[in-house]
Design a protein around this motif. Structure first.
Motif, PDB file in Angstrom:
ATOM      1  N   TYR A  18      43.609  27.768  32.928  1.00 45.23           N
ATOM      2  CA  TYR A  18      42.310  28.375  32.647  1.00 45.23           C
ATOM      3  C   TYR A  18      41.332  27.310  32.188  1.00 45.23           C
ATOM      4  O   TYR A  18      41.679  26.452  31.376  1.00 45.23           O
ATOM      5  N   ARG A  69      36.993  38.151  37.226  1.00 43.12           N
ATOM      6  CA  ARG A  69      38.158  38.922  36.794  1.00 43.12           C
ATOM      7  C   ARG A  69      37.704  39.922  35.743  1.00 43.12           C
ATOM      8  O   ARG A  69      36.873  39.616  34.896  1.00 43.12           O
ATOM      9  N   THR A  71      38.079  41.784  32.399  1.00 40.96           N
ATOM     10  CA  THR A  71      38.813  41.472  31.167  1.00 40.96           C
ATOM     11  C   THR A  71      39.460  42.712  30.552  1.00 40.96           C
ATOM     12  O   THR A  71      40.170  42.610  29.558  1.00 40.96           O
ATOM     13  N   LEU A  72      39.209  43.891  31.120  1.00 39.72           N
ATOM     14  CA  LEU A  72      39.871  45.093  30.625  1.00 39.72           C
ATOM     15  C   LEU A  72      41.119  45.422  31.438  1.00 39.72           C
ATOM     16  O   LEU A  72      42.116  45.909  30.916  1.00 39.72           O
TER      17      LEU A  72
ATOM     18  N   TYR B 328      43.391  33.184  28.326  1.00 42.00           N
ATOM     19  CA  TYR B 328      42.238  33.560  29.144  1.00 42.00           C
ATOM     20  C   TYR B 328      41.527  34.722  28.448  1.00 42.00           C
ATOM     21  O   TYR B 328      42.152  35.470  27.696  1.00 42.00           O
ATOM     22  N   ASN B 329      40.240  34.880  28.714  1.00 36.60           N
ATOM     23  CA  ASN B 329      39.488  35.963  28.081  1.00 36.60           C
ATOM     24  C   ASN B 329      40.068  37.318  28.468  1.00 36.60           C
ATOM     25  O   ASN B 329      40.291  37.565  29.650  1.00 36.60           O
ATOM     26  N   THR B 330      40.291  38.168  27.491  1.00 40.78           N
ATOM     27  CA  THR B 330      40.733  39.517  27.820  1.00 40.78           C
ATOM     28  C   THR B 330      40.517  40.466  26.642  1.00 40.78           C
ATOM     29  O   THR B 330      40.537  40.049  25.481  1.00 40.78           O
ATOM     30  N   TYR B 331      40.303  41.725  26.977  1.00 43.77           N
ATOM     31  CA  TYR B 331      40.236  42.784  25.968  1.00 43.77           C
ATOM     32  C   TYR B 331      41.428  43.731  26.114  1.00 43.77           C
ATOM     33  O   TYR B 331      41.475  44.773  25.479  1.00 43.77           O
ATOM     34  N   ALA B 332      42.378  43.385  26.994  1.00 43.95           N
ATOM     35  CA  ALA B 332      43.537  44.250  27.216  1.00 43.95           C
ATOM     36  C   ALA B 332      44.574  43.956  26.135  1.00 43.95           C
ATOM     37  O   ALA B 332      44.842  42.811  25.832  1.00 43.95           O
ATOM     38  N   ARG B 334      47.594  43.749  26.200  1.00 40.80           N
ATOM     39  CA  ARG B 334      48.870  43.408  26.823  1.00 40.80           C
ATOM     40  C   ARG B 334      48.716  42.033  27.453  1.00 40.80           C
ATOM     41  O   ARG B 334      47.622  41.633  27.848  1.00 40.80           O
ATOM     42  N   ASN B 336      50.720  38.551  29.771  1.00 41.26           N
ATOM     43  CA  ASN B 336      51.423  38.269  31.018  1.00 41.26           C
ATOM     44  C   ASN B 336      52.728  37.529  30.754  1.00 41.26           C
ATOM     45  O   ASN B 336      52.995  37.071  29.648  1.00 41.26           O
ATOM     46  N   PRO B 338      54.159  34.509  31.908  1.00 42.69           N
ATOM     47  CA  PRO B 338      54.369  33.081  31.634  1.00 42.69           C
ATOM     48  C   PRO B 338      54.482  32.764  30.144  1.00 42.69           C
ATOM     49  O   PRO B 338      55.324  31.950  29.745  1.00 42.69           O
TER      50      PRO B 338
END
Lengths: 100, 445
Positions: A18, A69, A71-72, B328-332, B334, B336, B338
């Protein structure tokens, strides 16, 4: 998460590195506008939804990519080469690796 | 009989259900006496730990976010500043966010003076928290051991240890022989892929029961008059020009003289509702893991220095551990695979005997990663608004100090010296508090 590299096809996340938010614009290097530099270095839009970001296929063809992508949901809607964008924005530059 | 009662009281004290602060004018709700009294009444008289009130039309202070920091802020506003006309509004149920998703580690082993002062203050609050809240948060000062795997890393850790001692905290350097006695399961052989050359131990550090922290602060705030309103999502802010005058929620409008935001990973989303489009924060996911239950195996928190892994054993026997954020940017909520693979391989490098232990559960939480790895506890950025964010993945240990200093900032409209360095404009002014020296790359903090 799978990212579809335009060269290599769909590959696992572990092949990619990233490179961060691709929404930022670097000010002109000669600029002394502190607010513009502060925005570039430190401020992020950090959206909950579609996010434009850089990835490098570091475990594959090593191309730098621009990925959109969500992000949700982690759903990827678009992948393109970052180079195309660079060529579009920046002045023409010497092609590295080209023989003189 | 007197002796029996006394030993029962001692036992109750051991488990934190003692009578609390004697200067308090009323009898502590949870005590050996109340246990006995309710036992004789068939345990029918217990009150819920917090009420389920409907929101009032207005409050002195509305706190957005019913996580650890929001609840602690409400508790200290009421207790330290006498401000009890307060509501905490929470989108989900109480404790559904990062307060219930962390690896429960409490420590103050930092390098920079601002961080040492802040986190050591937090450890001091932790040391008296069960007593203060009359609620057993199971704070266990079992120690945090940072393993060093090369002479240069050892130098770095010893420097940090000296900084901690200099700042008034505690630190100890352990040799491999001493480590072998404290943590017998570690691979201390010279043939290990990452040989262990020593370790930095902070004895006052340890773990706490995360849910109990949320529940204890909630009850403490509730009994002092704070309304905790669950299932109440903030969908907008009421404005009078620039000034924030309240919140719009899924349960109606609530006016407030002061609106405080403490929403961790959702900071970006909530602040956008107030028109703040850009912040020095990215949201990332951090995963955590619990193994099946084992017999007592490791009695302190151990961290792996050649990668990034921290592990402890819960009272139920499960190994609780985590590593890096996914990056990486995320609001989830959960992650991954790796990172899962990465974390497991680090754990097995450290403790080869764990190779065949099965994983019981894993989960993710959304982290508000700041640009220098340090938090933001400040007045603003709009008039009438107060912001508490940027906790990266170190928010749990900070819960009491974060609430205490944020409450001070809200009540007095100025920061306490302990949180004064943690401003929002420090990035623009070039006075960052960057523990790792990574610069503005949140995924590396």
């Amino acid at each position: 998460m799978l990212i579809t590299c335009p060269y290599c096809g769909p590959r696992d996340l572990s092949e990619y590195t990233y490179q961060g938010d691709a929404n930022r614009t670097r000010p002109d290097p000669a600029s002394t506008d502190q607010a513009a530099w502060n925005a570039y270095v430190y401020e992020r839009t950090n959206p909950a939804g579609d996010h434009r970001e850089y990835w490098q296929h570091s475990g594959g063809c090593r191309a730098h990519l621009v990925v959109i992508r969500n992000t949700l949901t982690h759903e990827i809607s678009e992948v393109s080469f970052a180079r195309a964008e660079l060529n579009h924005h920046a002045a023409p530059r010497r092609i590295t690796g080209a023989k003189a | 009989m007197a002796l029996y009662l006394r030993s029962l009281a001692l036992l109750a004290y051991r488990f934190g259900i003692h009578s609390g602060n004697r200067q308090r004018d009323r009898m502590a709700e949870y005590s050996a006496f109340s246990l006995l009294k309710h036992a004789f009444n068939g345990n029918k008289g217990w009150k819920p730990a917090w009420r389920k009130p409907d929101p009032k039309p207005s409050y002195d202070v509305v706190i957005v976010g019913g996580g650890g920091h929001g609840l602690a802020t409400a508790y200290y506003l009421a207790k330290e500043h006498g401000i009890t006309n307060v509501a905490v509004v929470e989108k989900g149920w109480l404790g559904s966010g990062n307060i219930g998703r962390n690896t429960t580690i409490v420590r103050s082993n930092y390098l920079l003076p601002e961080s040492i002062r802040f986190y050591d203050f937090s450890v001091k609050l932790w040391e008296n928290l069960s007593h203060d809240l009359n609620y057993n948060v199971m704070f266990s000062q079992r120690g945090v051991l940072n393993l060093a795997h090369s002479p240069s890393q050892a130098d770095d850790y010893i420097r940090r240890g000296n900084a901690m001692l200099h700042g008034g905290g505690d630190a100890e350097w352990l040799t491999p022989d001493q480590i072998a006695k404290e943590v017998p399961g570690l691979d201390l052989s010279g043939s290990a892929r990452f040989p262990i050359v020593g370790g930095l131990m902070q004895r006052r550090a340890g773990t706490a029961r995360h849910d109990a922290v949320a529940w204890g602060f909630a009850r403490g705030a509730d009994r002092r008059g704070v309304d905790i309103i669950e299932n109440c999502e903030v969908t907008g802010f009421l404005r009078d020009g620039d000034r924030v005058t309240g919140v719009v929620t899924s349960r109606g409008e609530i006016r407030a003289k002061k609106v405080a935001v403490a929403v961790a990973g959702s900071t970006g989303r909530v602040m956008k509702l107030a028109g703040i489009e850009r912040l020095p924060i990215e949201s990332h996911v951090l995963q955590a893991f619990v193994s099946e239950s084992l017999k007592p195996f490791v009695n302190c928190v151990v961290t792996f220095g050649a990668g990034h892994l921290y592990m402890s054993q819960s009272d139920k026997g499960g190994l609780v551990f985590g590593g890096d954020i996914d990056g990486y940017n995320t609001y989830a909520q959960r992650g991954n695979l790796p990172v899962v693979e990465d974390v497991m391989s680090e754990m097995v490098a450290m403790f080869p005997s764990l190779a065949r232990i099965r994983l019981l559960r894993s989960w993710g939480g959304v982290m508000d990663m700041s640009m220098d790895g340090s938090p933001i506890i400040t007045k603003g950025p709009l008039p009438g608004m107060y912001l508490n964010s940027g906790w990266c993945y170190g928010g749990f240990k900070a819960t009491p100090a974060s609430g205490w200093t944020f409450a001070w900032t809200i009540a007095r409209d100025e920061p306490h010296p302990i949180n004064a360095p943690f401003t929002l404009d420090r990035f623009n002014r070039g006075i960052l508090i960057d523990e790792k020296g990574q610069g503005a790359t949140p995924r590396l903090h």
